[in-house]
Design an enzyme around this catalytic site. Sequence first.
Site, PDB file in Angstrom:
ATOM      1  N   TYR A   1      -3.783  -0.526   9.989  1.00 51.24           N
ATOM      2  CA  TYR A   1      -3.566  -0.783   8.557  1.00 51.24           C
ATOM      3  C   TYR A   1      -2.151  -0.343   8.162  1.00 51.24           C
ATOM      4  O   TYR A   1      -1.417  -1.077   7.488  1.00 51.24           O
ATOM      5  CB  TYR A   1      -4.622  -0.023   7.748  1.00 51.24           C
ATOM      6  CG  TYR A   1      -4.602  -0.304   6.265  1.00 51.24           C
ATOM      7  CD1 TYR A   1      -5.240  -1.418   5.740  1.00 51.24           C
ATOM      8  CD2 TYR A   1      -3.936   0.546   5.382  1.00 51.24           C
ATOM      9  CE1 TYR A   1      -5.231  -1.676   4.373  1.00 51.24           C
ATOM     10  CE2 TYR A   1      -3.928   0.295   4.025  1.00 51.24           C
ATOM     11  CZ  TYR A   1      -4.584  -0.813   3.516  1.00 51.24           C
ATOM     12  OH  TYR A   1      -4.562  -1.064   2.171  1.00 51.24           O
TER      13      TYR A   1
ATOM     14  N   SER B   1       0.857  -1.196   0.000  1.00 51.85           N
ATOM     15  CA  SER B   1       0.000   0.000   0.000  1.00 51.85           C
ATOM     16  C   SER B   1       0.891   1.244   0.000  1.00 51.85           C
ATOM     17  O   SER B   1       2.085   1.170   0.303  1.00 51.85           O
ATOM     18  CB  SER B   1      -0.848  -0.034   1.278  1.00 51.85           C
ATOM     19  OG  SER B   1      -1.451   1.216   1.533  1.00 51.85           O
TER      20      SER B   1
ATOM     21  N   LYS C   1       0.745  -2.802   6.761  1.00 52.12           N
ATOM     22  CA  LYS C   1       1.289  -2.680   5.406  1.00 52.12           C
ATOM     23  C   LYS C   1       2.771  -2.285   5.429  1.00 52.12           C
ATOM     24  O   LYS C   1       3.522  -2.634   4.505  1.00 52.12           O
ATOM     25  CB  LYS C   1       0.460  -1.677   4.588  1.00 52.12           C
ATOM     26  CG  LYS C   1      -0.967  -2.136   4.321  1.00 52.12           C
ATOM     27  CD  LYS C   1      -1.030  -3.406   3.469  1.00 52.12           C
ATOM     28  CE  LYS C   1      -2.461  -3.813   3.141  1.00 52.12           C
ATOM     29  NZ  LYS C   1      -2.538  -5.022   2.301  1.00 52.12           N
TER      30      LYS C   1
HETATM   31  N1  LIG Z   1      -8.226  -0.006  -2.794  1.00 53.04           N
HETATM   32  C1  LIG Z   1      -7.100   0.591  -2.548  1.00 53.04           C
HETATM   33  O1  LIG Z   1      -6.963   1.801  -2.777  1.00 53.04           O
HETATM   34  C2  LIG Z   1      -5.923  -0.167  -2.007  1.00 53.04           C
HETATM   35  C3  LIG Z   1      -4.711   0.505  -1.982  1.00 53.04           C
HETATM   36  C4  LIG Z   1      -3.594  -0.147  -1.505  1.00 53.04           C
HETATM   37  C5  LIG Z   1      -3.698  -1.456  -1.072  1.00 53.04           C
HETATM   38  N2  LIG Z   1      -4.903  -2.085  -1.096  1.00 53.04           N
HETATM   39  C6  LIG Z   1      -4.912  -3.476  -0.640  1.00 53.04           C
HETATM   40  O2  LIG Z   1      -5.328  -4.292  -1.698  1.00 53.04           O
HETATM   41  C7  LIG Z   1      -5.927  -5.467  -1.190  1.00 53.04           C
HETATM   42  C8  LIG Z   1      -7.283  -5.636  -1.838  1.00 53.04           C
HETATM   43  O3  LIG Z   1      -8.074  -4.536  -1.470  1.00 53.04           O
HETATM   44  P1  LIG Z   1      -9.344  -4.030  -2.286  1.00 53.04           P
HETATM   45  O4  LIG Z   1      -9.211  -2.587  -2.424  1.00 53.04           O
HETATM   46  O5  LIG Z   1      -9.578  -4.877  -3.468  1.00 53.04           O
HETATM   47  O6  LIG Z   1     -10.440  -4.286  -1.137  1.00 53.04           O
HETATM   48  P2  LIG Z   1     -11.843  -4.977  -1.124  1.00 53.04           P
HETATM   49  O7  LIG Z   1     -12.606  -4.635  -2.358  1.00 53.04           O
HETATM   50  O8  LIG Z   1     -12.397  -4.668   0.217  1.00 53.04           O
HETATM   51  O9  LIG Z   1     -11.461  -6.534  -1.202  1.00 53.04           O
HETATM   52  C9  LIG Z   1     -10.831  -7.196  -0.143  1.00 53.04           C
HETATM   53  C10 LIG Z   1     -10.743  -8.674  -0.458  1.00 53.04           C
HETATM   54  O10 LIG Z   1     -10.150  -9.341   0.680  1.00 53.04           O
HETATM   55  C11 LIG Z   1     -11.004 -10.405   1.077  1.00 53.04           C
HETATM   56  N3  LIG Z   1     -10.933 -10.650   2.503  1.00 53.04           N
HETATM   57  C12 LIG Z   1     -11.126  -9.760   3.507  1.00 53.04           C
HETATM   58  N4  LIG Z   1     -11.019 -10.374   4.693  1.00 53.04           N
HETATM   59  C13 LIG Z   1     -10.747 -11.669   4.436  1.00 53.04           C
HETATM   60  C14 LIG Z   1     -10.548 -12.816   5.259  1.00 53.04           C
HETATM   61  N5  LIG Z   1     -10.629 -12.766   6.589  1.00 53.04           N
HETATM   62  N6  LIG Z   1     -10.302 -14.010   4.649  1.00 53.04           N
HETATM   63  C15 LIG Z   1     -10.246 -14.091   3.303  1.00 53.04           C
HETATM   64  N7  LIG Z   1     -10.436 -13.056   2.485  1.00 53.04           N
HETATM   65  C16 LIG Z   1     -10.688 -11.854   3.044  1.00 53.04           C
HETATM   66  C17 LIG Z   1     -12.398  -9.939   0.638  1.00 53.04           C
HETATM   67  O11 LIG Z   1     -13.261 -11.020   0.424  1.00 53.04           O
HETATM   68  P3  LIG Z   1     -14.425 -11.463   1.433  1.00 53.04           P
HETATM   69  O12 LIG Z   1     -14.965 -10.250   2.092  1.00 53.04           O
HETATM   70  O13 LIG Z   1     -15.366 -12.150   0.512  1.00 53.04           O
HETATM   71  O14 LIG Z   1     -13.758 -12.407   2.388  1.00 53.04           O
HETATM   72  C18 LIG Z   1     -12.100  -9.280  -0.700  1.00 53.04           C
HETATM   73  O15 LIG Z   1     -12.006 -10.241  -1.725  1.00 53.04           O
HETATM   74  C19 LIG Z   1      -5.960  -5.305   0.324  1.00 53.04           C
HETATM   75  O16 LIG Z   1      -4.858  -5.956   0.892  1.00 53.04           O
HETATM   76  C20 LIG Z   1      -5.853  -3.799   0.487  1.00 53.04           C
HETATM   77  O17 LIG Z   1      -5.311  -3.463   1.729  1.00 53.04           O
HETATM   78  C21 LIG Z   1      -6.019  -1.472  -1.567  1.00 53.04           C
END
Ligand SMILES: NC(=O)c1ccc[n+]([C@@H]2O[C@H](COP(=O)([O-])OP(=O)(O)OC[C@H]3O[C@@H](n4cnc5c(N)ncnc54)[C@H](OP(=O)(O)O)[C@@H]3O)[C@@H](O)[C@H]2O)c1
Length: 256
Positions: free
Chosen positions: A161, A148, A165
């Site tokens: 968070y 991140s 990260k």
């Molecule tokens: N969006 C951003 O701007 C951003 C930026 C930097 C990094 N990230 C990182 O990118 C990754 C994906 O984020 P996203 O933005 O795509 O978020 P998101 O849309 O909230 O998706 C999160 C994913 O993680 C899964 N998940 C959450 N808790 C879980 C658990 N206990 N066991 C298994 N799966 C779990 C969720 O599936 P279920 O709820 O179905 O379990 C979902 O598929 C994360 O690590 C996030 O920190 C995101």
Amino acid sequence: MSKKVLDTFRLDGRVAIVTGASRGLGAAMAIALAEAGAKVALAARGDLDGVVKQIRAGGGGAEGFNTDLADRAAPKKLLDAVEKRFGGADILVNNAGIIRRANLLEYSDEDWDAVMDVNIRSVFVLSREFAKRLAARKAPGKIINTASMLSFQGGIRVAAYTASKSALAGLTKAMANELAPIGINVNAIAPGYMATDNTSALRADAARNKSILERIPAGRWGEPNDLNGAVVFLASDASAYVHAITLPVDGGWLAR
Ligand SMILES: NC(=O)c1ccc[n+]([C@@H]2O[C@H](COP(=O)([O-])OP(=O)(O)OC[C@H]3O[C@@H](n4cnc5c(N)ncnc54)[C@H](OP(=O)(O)O)[C@@H]3O)[C@@H](O)[C@H]2O)c1
């Protein structure tokens, strides 16, 4: 004869596990890996059928594995199930992650533990168990972590968070140092501000949305597909000599 450069990006015959693949960045990365030829094992708590169907409709191989990574037993169960279905995996994308927002003075122990369990402990355990299995098969492999901007910066109202990260960037280097000698590349992708459920609260807050957009040189929020090139590169032979990096895909955010 050496392979042509574009062939080194192909993933035919490989099996990739993508955690958090039910939506958002994980779903996009899983689809990209499948398009590059990998069979994909999708893990999350929620419904994975939509992404599985999309991959199969495009001619790819995919299977969903219902997994709660907050559960300490989950990593081994997932690896056993993937092994049974596909024979061992070659690529692990540690993407599942959660965020809990609260002011520091009110930040609860429960929120701290919940974020740390999924975002860093499960990544460590799943990676260790995945690497053990590769080592036993004497097979090469790839581990790709979703880091991140908060692997580099402090953030606001997201203490756990940011801690998780930042730890993930360190763990990427620590694992790379010990796994590179046995043919496993460990790297991370650091997405910038991407339009997914994870950032819906920020986008819904007009003032935060404006201040974030003003700082992104590319002038827009990232889309999940913006990670496709990075994940295929880091999963493929094209990145054979790339170890321990945290690659920002951030529209230039960190340059400001
Ligand atoms: N969006 C951003 O701007 C951003 C930026 C930097 C990094 N990230 C990182 O990118 C990754 C994906 O984020 P996203 O933005 O795509 O978020 P998101 O849309 O909230 O998706 C999160 C994913 O993680 C899964 N998940 C959450 N808790 C879980 C658990 N206990 N066991 C298994 N799966 C779990 C969720 O599936 P279920 O709820 O179905 O379990 C979902 O598929 C994360 O690590 C996030 O920190 C995101």
